[in-house]
Scaffold this motif. Structure first.
Motif, mmCIF file in Angstrom:
data_model
loop_
_atom_site.group_PDB
_atom_site.id
_atom_site.type_symbol
_atom_site.label_atom_id
_atom_site.label_comp_id
_atom_site.label_asym_id
_atom_site.label_seq_id
_atom_site.Cartn_x
_atom_site.Cartn_y
_atom_site.Cartn_z
ATOM 1 N N GLY A 120 11.126 10.981 30.695
ATOM 2 C CA GLY A 120 12.311 11.365 31.444
ATOM 3 C C GLY A 120 12.020 12.148 32.705
ATOM 4 N N GLY A 121 10.834 11.968 33.273
ATOM 5 C CA GLY A 121 10.463 12.682 34.490
ATOM 6 C C GLY A 121 9.937 14.084 34.258
ATOM 7 N N ALA A 122 9.802 14.496 33.002
ATOM 8 C CA ALA A 122 9.342 15.861 32.699
ATOM 9 C C ALA A 122 7.889 16.053 33.111
ATOM 10 C CB ALA A 122 9.490 16.144 31.210
ATOM 11 N N ARG A 123 7.534 17.286 33.452
ATOM 12 C CA ARG A 123 6.135 17.646 33.684
ATOM 13 C C ARG A 123 5.513 17.908 32.320
ATOM 14 N NH1 ARG A 123 1.974 20.124 36.654
ATOM 15 N NH2 ARG A 123 2.730 19.317 38.637
ATOM 16 N N SER A 226 -0.452 15.074 42.771
ATOM 17 C CA SER A 226 0.805 14.569 43.339
ATOM 18 C C SER A 226 1.899 14.447 42.295
ATOM 19 C CB SER A 226 0.574 13.216 44.010
ATOM 20 O OG SER A 226 0.162 12.240 43.062
ATOM 21 N N GLU A 227 3.133 14.516 42.780
ATOM 22 C CA GLU A 227 4.322 14.254 41.965
ATOM 23 C C GLU A 227 5.226 13.344 42.796
ATOM 24 O OE1 GLU A 227 6.201 17.813 40.628
ATOM 25 O OE2 GLU A 227 4.501 18.422 39.368
ATOM 26 N N LEU A 228 4.943 12.062 42.750
ATOM 27 C CA LEU A 228 5.623 11.102 43.609
ATOM 28 C C LEU A 228 6.470 10.140 42.789
ATOM 29 C CD1 LEU A 228 2.743 10.051 46.043
ATOM 30 C CD2 LEU A 228 4.795 11.343 46.657
ATOM 31 N N LEU A 229 7.671 9.868 43.290
ATOM 32 C CA LEU A 229 8.417 8.736 42.762
ATOM 33 C C LEU A 229 7.687 7.460 43.167
ATOM 34 C CD1 LEU A 229 12.021 9.918 43.671
ATOM 35 C CD2 LEU A 229 11.061 9.745 41.361
ATOM 36 N N MET A 230 7.804 6.434 42.336
ATOM 37 C CA MET A 230 7.072 5.199 42.601
ATOM 38 C C MET A 230 7.389 4.633 43.985
ATOM 39 S SD MET A 230 7.076 1.608 40.436
ATOM 40 C CE MET A 230 6.381 2.354 38.954
ATOM 41 N N GLY A 231 8.658 4.619 44.337
ATOM 42 C CA GLY A 231 9.035 4.096 45.644
ATOM 43 C C GLY A 231 8.454 4.905 46.783
ATOM 44 N N ASP A 232 8.388 6.216 46.616
ATOM 45 C CA ASP A 232 7.816 7.069 47.662
ATOM 46 C C ASP A 232 6.321 6.813 47.817
ATOM 47 O OD1 ASP A 232 10.329 8.111 47.981
ATOM 48 O OD2 ASP A 232 9.897 10.009 46.971
ATOM 49 N N TYR A 233 5.656 6.522 46.718
ATOM 50 C CA TYR A 233 4.225 6.182 46.776
ATOM 51 C C TYR A 233 4.011 4.933 47.628
ATOM 52 C CZ TYR A 233 -0.278 4.409 44.985
ATOM 53 O OH TYR A 233 -1.554 3.914 44.860
ATOM 54 N N PHE A 234 4.815 3.919 47.404
ATOM 55 C CA PHE A 234 4.647 2.689 48.173
ATOM 56 C C PHE A 234 5.100 2.866 49.622
ATOM 57 C CE2 PHE A 234 4.324 0.857 43.922
ATOM 58 C CZ PHE A 234 3.217 0.035 44.093
ATOM 59 N N GLU A 235 6.093 3.686 49.861
ATOM 60 C CA GLU A 235 6.492 3.954 51.241
ATOM 61 C C GLU A 235 5.393 4.721 51.981
ATOM 62 O OE1 GLU A 235 10.306 5.814 51.446
ATOM 63 O OE2 GLU A 235 11.372 3.916 51.105
ATOM 64 N N LEU A 236 4.754 5.677 51.310
ATOM 65 C CA LEU A 236 3.629 6.393 51.904
ATOM 66 C C LEU A 236 2.511 5.413 52.264
ATOM 67 C CD1 LEU A 236 1.881 8.930 52.549
ATOM 68 C CD2 LEU A 236 1.273 8.967 50.101
ATOM 69 N N ARG A 271 5.420 13.450 34.890
ATOM 70 C CA ARG A 271 4.582 14.148 35.861
ATOM 71 C C ARG A 271 3.495 14.867 35.080
ATOM 72 N NH1 ARG A 271 8.844 17.754 38.762
ATOM 73 N NH2 ARG A 271 9.876 17.528 36.738
ATOM 74 N N MET A 272 2.258 14.463 35.286
ATOM 75 C CA MET A 272 1.151 14.952 34.475
ATOM 76 C C MET A 272 0.542 16.221 35.059
ATOM 77 S SD MET A 272 -0.651 11.266 33.709
ATOM 78 C CE MET A 272 -1.950 11.916 32.637
ATOM 79 N N ASP A 273 0.437 17.237 34.246
ATOM 80 C CA ASP A 273 -0.234 18.472 34.631
ATOM 81 C C ASP A 273 -1.748 18.273 34.496
ATOM 82 O OD1 ASP A 273 -1.538 21.186 33.688
ATOM 83 O OD2 ASP A 273 0.267 21.723 34.806
ATOM 84 N N ASN A 274 -2.504 18.660 35.521
ATOM 85 C CA ASN A 274 -3.955 18.457 35.492
ATOM 86 C C ASN A 274 -4.731 19.774 35.411
ATOM 87 O OD1 ASN A 274 -3.675 19.480 38.062
ATOM 88 N ND2 ASN A 274 -4.453 17.679 39.131
ATOM 89 N N GLY A 275 -4.112 20.796 34.830
ATOM 90 C CA GLY A 275 -4.764 22.098 34.741
ATOM 91 C C GLY A 275 -6.073 22.077 33.969
ATOM 92 N N ARG A 276 -6.132 21.329 32.876
ATOM 93 C CA ARG A 276 -7.382 21.279 32.105
ATOM 94 C C ARG A 276 -8.502 20.639 32.916
ATOM 95 N NH1 ARG A 276 -5.961 19.403 25.854
ATOM 96 N NH2 ARG A 276 -4.653 21.212 25.319
ATOM 97 N N LEU A 277 -8.182 19.629 33.699
ATOM 98 C CA LEU A 277 -9.190 18.979 34.535
ATOM 99 C C LEU A 277 -9.878 20.008 35.428
ATOM 100 C CD1 LEU A 277 -10.194 16.022 35.473
ATOM 101 C CD2 LEU A 277 -8.622 16.386 37.387
ATOM 102 N N LYS A 278 -9.090 20.920 35.987
ATOM 103 C CA LYS A 278 -9.623 21.907 36.920
ATOM 104 C C LYS A 278 -10.262 23.094 36.203
ATOM 105 C CE LYS A 278 -6.277 20.685 40.488
ATOM 106 N NZ LYS A 278 -5.133 21.143 41.298
ATOM 107 N N ARG A 279 -9.662 23.514 35.095
ATOM 108 C CA ARG A 279 -10.193 24.684 34.391
ATOM 109 C C ARG A 279 -11.415 24.330 33.555
ATOM 110 N NH1 ARG A 279 -4.819 25.132 33.020
ATOM 111 N NH2 ARG A 279 -5.322 24.525 30.874
#
Length: 299
Positions: A120-123, A226-236, A271-279
């Motif tokens: 549902g779009g949750a982080r 990033s936290e992008l909507l799919m359409g915004d990703y393709f527009e970028l 929206r995936m949190d990547n804190g473990r990747l960095k820590r």
């Protein structure tokens, strides 16, 4: 590490040495001996030219996997499951083969963010329960379950990377400009979903770091900032590549344009949190957002 292992360079077995595996191989630049399992004898020359020691074996044929027992100090499992069913028999056969010899020092598995289903779009972080919405994701959950159990039984530390959409300018079939060139639309903003991304070379670095630093039994999101909507990703991507922006269609009309598999991705938002990747892996992303990485090519 035993005396024999200390006396030589570490040996890494890459299972499923496609695009990401070859990027890992390039980044290692000869520091380790890399063995690459391939089911295609036709790929042997290319793998050898890239610096790997090719091993011909098929995860669908356990009789071809006998050489894998005790062959490597570390294992990077990048092979996808078969295309049918809810179980990953390929991972089961790989683990059976590895179990015939001494356990590796570490095994890293590249899974998928699809194991979460729609959020549902949750982080979300890695404590989010899995909720697969299709057989493709169920096969990945099955693989993860097998690997974690095997790790506990053998004492081999197993780290699981959950990987979202992989892109790179030089990744065949893995850049949005190819879809944009076909003129495919995206969802209307009100119907759109959050997607997650990782540049392929950053993913290769995550694999290398996980082999050295990944905690046993741990799941880590190999995702960018990033936290992008799919359409915004393709527009970028369209702006960066000098292409027309994609048209927008309502969800009600999307099923007439997209395949059932494409629609399955449009039915999941997170929206995936990547804190473990960095820590925990202490990774500094070279391409923290698609704006940084969509046009990048490493040499």
């Amino acid at each position: 590490m035993d005396t024999a292992r200390r006396a030589r360079r570490e040996r890494l077995l890459i299972v499923g040495c496609g695009d990401v595996g070859l990027r890992v191989l390039r980044q290692l630049a000869g520091r380790w001996t890399v063995l690459a399992l391939t089911s295609s004898a036709a790929r042997v020359p290319a793998l050898r030219a890239a610096g790997a020691v090719p091993l011909v074996g098929n995860l669908d044929d356990p009789g071809t996997l006998r050489r894998l027992a005790g062959v490597a100090d570390r294992v990077l499992h990048l092979a996808p499951p078969a295309a049918q069913g809810r179980d990953d028999a390929r991972t089961r056969r790989l683990l059976q083969a590895l179990s015939r010899g001494a356990a590796p020092l570490h095994l890293v598995y590249a899974s998928t963010s699809g194991v979460y289903g729609d959020c549902g779009g949750a982080r979300i972080d890695e404590t989010r329960p899995t909720n697969p919405a299709n057989d493709r994701a169920w096969r990945r959950v099955d693989a993860e379950t097998q690997l974690r159990r095997w790790g506990r039984e053998t004492g081999c530390p197993v780290t699981i990377l959950r990987v979202p959409g992989i892109y790179a300018f030089d990744r065949e079939g893995g850049h949005p400009r190819e879809r944009l060139a076909k003129g495919l639309p995206v969802l209307a903003r009100g119907d759109d979903v959050y997607t997650n991304h990782i540049q392929a070379d950053d993913l290769a670095r995550a694999c290398r770091l996980a082999l050295l630093r990944g905690p046993a039994g741990r799941v880590i999101h190999a995702s960018d900032d990033s936290e992008l909507l799919m359409g915004d990703y393709f527009e970028l991507a369209a702006r960066l590549c000098g292409l027309p922006p994609p048209a927008r269609v309502a969800r009600a009309d999307a099923a007439t344009v997209f395949s059932p598999m494409q629609m399955s991705f449009m039915n999941e938002s997170r929206r995936m949190d990547n804190g473990r990747l960095k820590r925990e892996l202490r990774q500094r992303l070279r391409y923290p957002t698609p704006a940084d990485g969509l046009l990048a090519v490493e040499t």
